[in-house]
Enzyme design. Structure first.
Site, PDB file in Angstrom:
ATOM      1  CB  THR A 100      -5.718  -5.793  -0.811  1.00  9.78           C
ATOM      2  OG1 THR A 100      -6.139  -6.944  -0.078  1.00  9.78           O
ATOM      3  CG2 THR A 100      -6.576  -5.680  -2.074  1.00  9.78           C
ATOM      4  CE  LYS A 135      -9.174  -8.584  -0.455  1.00  9.88           C
ATOM      5  NZ  LYS A 135      -8.561  -7.960   0.695  1.00  9.88           N
ATOM      6  CE  LYS A 173      -6.224  -0.905  -0.994  1.00  6.10           C
ATOM      7  NZ  LYS A 173      -5.581  -1.776  -0.003  1.00  6.10           N
ATOM      8  CG  LEU A 186       3.284  -3.049   4.052  1.00  3.25           C
ATOM      9  CD1 LEU A 186       4.444  -3.135   3.076  1.00  3.25           C
ATOM     10  CD2 LEU A 186       3.635  -2.137   5.226  1.00  3.25           C
ATOM     11  N   PRO A 187      -0.731  -0.932   3.655  1.00  2.00           N
ATOM     12  CG  PRO A 187      -0.907   1.086   4.796  1.00  2.00           C
ATOM     13  CD  PRO A 187       0.084   0.035   4.426  1.00  2.00           C
TER      14      PRO A 187
END
Lengths: 317, 317
Positions: B116, B191, B266, B82-83
């Site tokens: 993320t 990450k 982002k 998902l975003p």
């Protein structure tokens, strides 16, 4: 001590064809570089202000000269390894009205300066040399004292292709990778671009590891993940700044040895000066310079990976 | 399209042992990941708001569900892509008083979220899952849409060792490197540490190349020198930001494709938020974030190596 088999085996047959070399500047880098030339069968005349340094080379087989001019009197090649631009300027161009070494050299002499200095300074000396018919190369190195001793330095060379071709077999005695970066000054430019980037890599890697550790990650697990991902860089490969993640690196030995923070700061300052002189913006390099300037106040003699201590002073204990 | 031989050859014999999977979120990353699971013989029930996205997967052999709950009704494993954190929160924990998916899942369900998002958000969902006897893993990826299509993504996973062991064969269908970074949230932390470092590497490498070029060096010669010296990093190895130095990279194709600058921004913002929440200083990361924030105003859809244009706008033409 890095003497290469091929050089040893060729020693008897090739000595006659080898140029005499004058070597000026026998510090932590210059001394082992000169020793490797001796081992490869070159006849060396050396000069340094320190008698201790010249005695060491004398024992290794060099003849000791009283001045740069004296050292070069019978040499076809001059190599210098000096601390900063002012010393290079003084040796080659002279000071206080006294003539420099360039004025004493016969036409066709090959001069290789391996000092790390400003590209503008290198170009100034190269221009004077050129007017006198002397081939000048700026040939700064990377690889540190370990590379100098082992004969595995990287030479990054600026100057004409002809002079580079003449210098290459000599440099290959002291180094493993010999790059021709471009014309006069290009060696110095390429070296400070590389070392500015290295300062950015080290400061950035230290801070990425710290962010992970402060958020519960194991420094070795995180380092392994980044090493195999897009964060991969030279510091994670061979020079991890976090203690005990890698063996045989300064961070696992109290940040002793290696490449001192104050030398990284010197190179970053050269990069900033070059950027300013040529009106180029280097925001990441400027930030790394700022961090190393603050770090060297108390940690100038520690290896440059000790920038890790900025985030976690316990790594120094 | 990355389907692995071993999976194909095992298809007939192993399908019975393969869990049913619900896949939620079929964007540029999720769709090819789901397709690789189908090709490997997994039974998939998929959900996405976009009908176009679900139709594509239906043609590839998936059954299409009307809601996350419907997708998961017969699944032992749930995967989501998902975003942002708010979508993950909404799907699993619910919103506006409506219950989320976690409340509907039987005990023992394995939930893998590959979005993320902030580590704190991942830990919050993991905690709720844990109370319900559900195994939750944060498993963000790197490798971009190319890696998703080829099945060569890197998964960086946080959660229990048991859940990781159950997830690993499924992740191996979609990825090449599967790392267990630590407990809940550790995948997200690792990450963003990696991607913060990547932002630093890219901004620093672009500026080092620019400094050299503006001082007369050839960008390819300088890149080669740094690649073989201590400036070596992932961007010089596979993703040079200067046009025409490497083939088949975004910089040689008008900075199209690849990893968009706005996505780098982002990730950098997530890193800065994590640093702030845990009182950690990240001066190099902060500088890179500042540079990408300015760059994305006009170049958000270009590949993140287009930060090169900050120094030399002619690279965009």
């Amino acid at each position: 001590m890095g003497t290469k088999d091929s050089d040893l085996s060729n020693k008897a047959s090739n000595d006659a064809a080898k140029p005499n070399i004058a070597f000026i500047g026998l510090g932590n880098m210059g001394a082992p570089m000169a020793e490797n030339l001796l081992k490869a069968g070159y006849a060396l005349s050396v000069y340094d202000l320190s008698e201790e340094a010249t005695q060491r080379l004398q024992q290794a087989g060099a003849s000791v000269a009283d001045s740069p001019k004296d050292a070069a009197s019978n040499a076809q090649v001059v190599i210098s390894m000096l601390p900063a631009g002012k010393h290079v300027h003084s040796v080659y161009l002279g000071e206080n009205g006294a003539a420099g070494l360039l004025a004493e050299l016969p036409k066709g002499t090959l001069v290789i300066d391996s000092s790390t200095i400003a590209a503008a300074d290198a170009r100034m000396v190269a221009e004077s040399a050129s007017k006198l018919g002397i081939d000048f190369l700026d040939a700064p190195v990377s690889g540190g004292t370990g590379g100098a001793i082992a004969g595995t330095l990287t030479f990054i060379v600026g100057g004409s292709a002809d002079a580079f071709a003449k210098a290459e077999p000599i440099l290959a005695v002291m180094g493993k990778n010999i790059f021709h970066a471009g014309n006069h000054g290009a060696g110095q430019v390429a070296k400070i671009c590389n070392n500015m980037l290295l300062g950015i890599l080290m400061a950035g890697t230290a801070e990425a590891i710290n962010l992970g550790v402060k958020n519960g990650l194991d420094p070795k697990v995180l380092s392994d993940i980044m090493l195999q991902s897009s964060g991969r860089n030279w510091t994670l490969e061979v020079y991890n700044p976090y203690p005990q993640v890698m063996e045989n690196v300064p961070s696992s030995n109290g940040y002793k040895g290696g490449f001192m923070s104050k030398l990284m700061q010197k190179d970053l300052n050269l990069a900033m000066q070059t950027a300013k002189d040529t009106d180029v913006e280097t925001p990441m390099g400027a930030k790394a310079t700022e961090l190393y300037a603050a770090h060297t106040v108390e940690n100038g003699d520690r290896d440059f990976s000790s920038i890790m201590a900025r985030h976690d002073s316990s790594v120094l204990s």
